[in-house]
Design an enzyme around this catalytic site. Structure first.
Site, PDB file in Angstrom:
ATOM      1  N   SER A 242      12.571  20.466 104.123  1.00 58.39           N
ATOM      2  CA  SER A 242      11.994  19.129 103.943  1.00 58.39           C
ATOM      3  C   SER A 242      12.075  18.616 102.517  1.00 58.39           C
ATOM      4  CB  SER A 242      10.520  19.149 104.383  1.00 58.39           C
ATOM      5  OG  SER A 242      10.415  19.442 105.761  1.00 58.39           O
TER       6      SER A 242
ATOM      7  N   GLU B  33      34.634  45.779  47.508  1.00 57.34           N
ATOM      8  CA  GLU B  33      35.930  46.158  48.052  1.00 57.34           C
ATOM      9  C   GLU B  33      37.136  45.610  47.289  1.00 57.34           C
ATOM     10  OE1 GLU B  33      36.359  48.318  50.396  1.00 57.34           O
ATOM     11  OE2 GLU B  33      34.238  48.559  50.884  1.00 57.34           O
TER      12      GLU B  33
END
Length: 666
Positions: free
Chosen positions: A349, A93
């Protein structure tokens, strides 16, 4: 002389004017640029509006979260990607990227000449800096837009530098569909993090942004391959040995899009809301998290409609969470968007181990202490056991192992509910009570709200010598943690709870179950020498599951959780027979006389035991006999003919019993 002096003065004035002119030529544009830069700063909002990547403790991707609007835009910088990706990008690029200030006069001149000659755009002349400007502020492709992009490119170079410009491109470059940036592209097209992509994959990510919809590999695989190969053959591309270049050119392109990683979705979103844009590292283990989610998904198939499952697994010493399953993510009918590890529910419990540890610590009881499990009222309250029956006289160890309610409430009365609630708060689990209510005796049976994460943290204190420490999901040095009970008391409870799983599972795990009133919540928590884990099963809307208990629903799943973890068994208490041994070890507690089913003549009987750990308690129908202690025998005189149950309990709470019948007298 005067004429010569005048000449020199004229020359000095001309030099001064020329210098001032040159200075104006150099300074005024710079001043104008700086003024414009301050008046019209670049809009970086797209770069800052990103999703989040959540990592596990080893840096592996757990989950990716999209940016607002559902766009997969994930932040990434040039220092986080392979160098060959940046090299391919620059070669394809902007080969002079490292040498220009944002604008490349040669490229712009070439583009203008080609446009004038052909009457159309032949090459764009855009630098990577100009592309970055266009990605930040998309505009129609016009000459005016080009001029703005050129100014913005110079701004980006001035403000962000080369690395910052690359960050913009790598984060925002379109990758087809709703994908932006190389991190999202790598996850979607290759199913792996961008840090681990090869040369061919990097070339494809460089190629796609040129025409993102026309080069999507899931729709246009041949075009994508051709564009990728062109990048690989580009002049200035990284030099590769010929075998590697040929191998890269021979690699196939992906033909389908991978799903984005989505492990630990509840926790990932919880943490991402409090984090910045950088990838967030957690304490979780990706492999274990995947296994726990699969385990929960399998178990859901056997549960009633609208039921759900939550799981937490943590390292005992550091309290770092390794796996968190908040529910079946977005499952219709199962409240899948809710994190059920943070839901406040009744623990039943499951808090009894802490209660017993505190009682042992204060000398209120010991594992071998004989307690009453008989009908009793506490003011206006008459608690019952889950099975509605009573066991008579039992040791504290047996009462805890059987999860009997009357002994637990008696211990809570002796200890004090306020003291117990304070301990829970110090452990990071403040009990949620009804508005206006104070801590009271029902705390022993789950009469307050708690979350699964908090319950696992409370359980970890029992397995870690009584040391408090909250669970955490982010790395960091562990805190010291105050001591809630002394190590001896915590270890005594841990030894009582270390027992085989009823339906099979790994040995050396201490576990406890809990069931809230009406079967609304089924819990199981446990720990071995290294890990602590908890499971919750129930309906998120709080409606009951008929017949549900922690033992029937949550405990089998907990056994599978520990079966998945690396083995780290706790030592079994002396006298406990491993589940898989048919006859048990020689030191297993057993009754020598009377044997099960014996028919005994009336008169004095000597009960004899073998194995086990001293001291011993001998009971008949739940009533302790006077003798016992270190001796392995006790005398008993039956009250009359009939059926009796003879039991011996050792110091670890292990029991051996036998039903017998006494003959009538002749």
């Amino acid at each position: 002389m005067r004429h010569g002096g005048q000449g020199r003065g004229v020359r000095r004035r001309w030099l001064l004017r020329a210098g001032l002119g040159l200075l104006a030529v150099l300074v005024l544009p710079c001043a104008a640029f700086l003024a414009l830069d301050r008046l019209c700063p670049p809009d970086l909002s797209r770069l800052e509006t990103v999703g989040q990547v959540v990592l596990d403790r080893e840096g592996r991707v757990l989950s990716a979260l999209p940016a607002p609007g559902g766009v997969w835009r994930l932040p990434v910088g040039p220092e986080e990607v392979p160098t060959h990706l940046v090299d391919l990008l620059v070669a394809a690029e902007d080969r002079r990227f490292r040498r220009h200030p944002g604008l490349d006069p040669l490229a712009l001149g070439r583009a203008a000449f080609q446009w004038a000659r052909a009457g159309r755009v032949v090459s764009g002349g855009s630098t990577l800096s100009m592309q970055a400007a266009r990605l930040l502020e998309p505009r129609p492709r016009t000459l005016r837009s080009k001029a703005i992009e050129a100014f913005r490119a110079a701004q980006l170079e001035w403000r962000l530098g080369k690395q910052g410009v690359l960050r913009v491109w790598l984060t925002l470059a379109p990758m087809g569909g709703n994908l932006e940036g190389v991190r999202a592209g790598a996850l979607a097209w290759f199913g792996r993090p961008v840090e681990r992509i090869g040369v061919a994959e990097a070339a494809l990510l460089v190629a796609i942004p040129r025409r993102p919809e026309a080069l999507r590999p899931d729709r246009h695989v041949l075009a994508a391959l051709a564009a990728r190969d062109a990048v690989l053959r580009r002049r200035g591309a990284p030099a590769l040995p010929e075998p590697e270049r040929l191998a890269a050119l021979a690699e196939p392109a992906p033909s389908a899009r991978h799903p984005m990683p989505g492990l630990a979705p509840h926790l990932s979103r919880e943490l991402a809301r409090r984090a910045g844009a950088a990838p967030l590292r957690t304490t979780l283990d990706a492999g274990l998290q995947r296994g726990m989610e699969g385990l929960a998904r399998d178990a859901l198939r056997g549960l009633p409609d609208r039921a759900s499952i939550a799981i937490v697994v943590a390292d005992m010493g550091s309290r770092e969470m390794r796996a968190v399953v908040g529910g079946e993510w977005l499952a219709e009918g199962r409240a899948g968007a809710l994190d059920l590890t943070r839901a406040i529910r009744s623990p039943g419990s499951a808090l009894k181990p802490l209660l017993y540890a505190m009682a042992f610590d204060r000398g209120l009881a010991a594992p071998g202490s004989v307690m009453e499990d008989l009908p009793r009222r506490f003011g206006d309250w008459a608690p019952e056991n889950y099975a509605r029956g009573f066991s008579g006289h039992v040791t504290a160890a047996s009462a805890l192992r059987q999860s009997l309610n009357l002994p637990a409430v008696a211990l809570m009365e002796a200890l004090g509910p306020i003291r117990f609630a304070s301990a829970l708060k110090r452990l990071g689990a403040p009990p949620r009570l009804p508005p206006g209510a104070a801590a009271a005796l029902p705390l022993a049976l789950g009469g307050a709200g708690i979350t699964l994460r908090e319950l696992v943290g409370v359980t970890a204190a029992t397995g870690d010598g009584g040391r408090a420490g909250p669970l955490r999901a982010l790395p960091g040095p562990p805190g010291e943690g105050e001591m809630v009970v002394r190590p001896q008391a915590a270890e005594a409870v841990a030894a009582i709870l270390t027992q085989p799983f009823p339906e099979g599972g790994p040995e050396g795990v201490a576990w406890k179950t809990g069931t809230s009133w009406g079967g609304r919540d089924a819990w199981s928590v446990g720990f071995d020498a290294r890990h602590v884990a908890g499971v919750w099963v129930g309906r998120p809307d709080g409606t009951a599951i008929p017949g549900a208990t922690g033992r029937s629903l949550a405990l089998p799943l907990l056994a599978r959780v520990f079966g998945t973890l690396p083995a780290a068994p706790r030592p079994l208490p002396a006298g406990t027979a491993p589940r898989q041994a048919a006859s048990g070890p020689v030191d297993a507690l057993r009754l020598l006389f009377p044997p099960a089913g014996a028919v005994i003549e009336p008169g004095a009987v000597t009960i004899r035991a073998a194995g086990g750990r001293r001291p011993f308690t001998f009971l008949v129908d739940g009533v302790p006999l006077a003798s016992g202690g270190p001796r392995r025998e006790a005398g008993w005189v039956p009250a009359g003919p009939g059926f009796y149950r003879v039991t011996v309990l050792d110091a670890a709470g292990v029991a051996a019993s036998a039903p017998v019948r006494v003959r009538p007298a002749e």
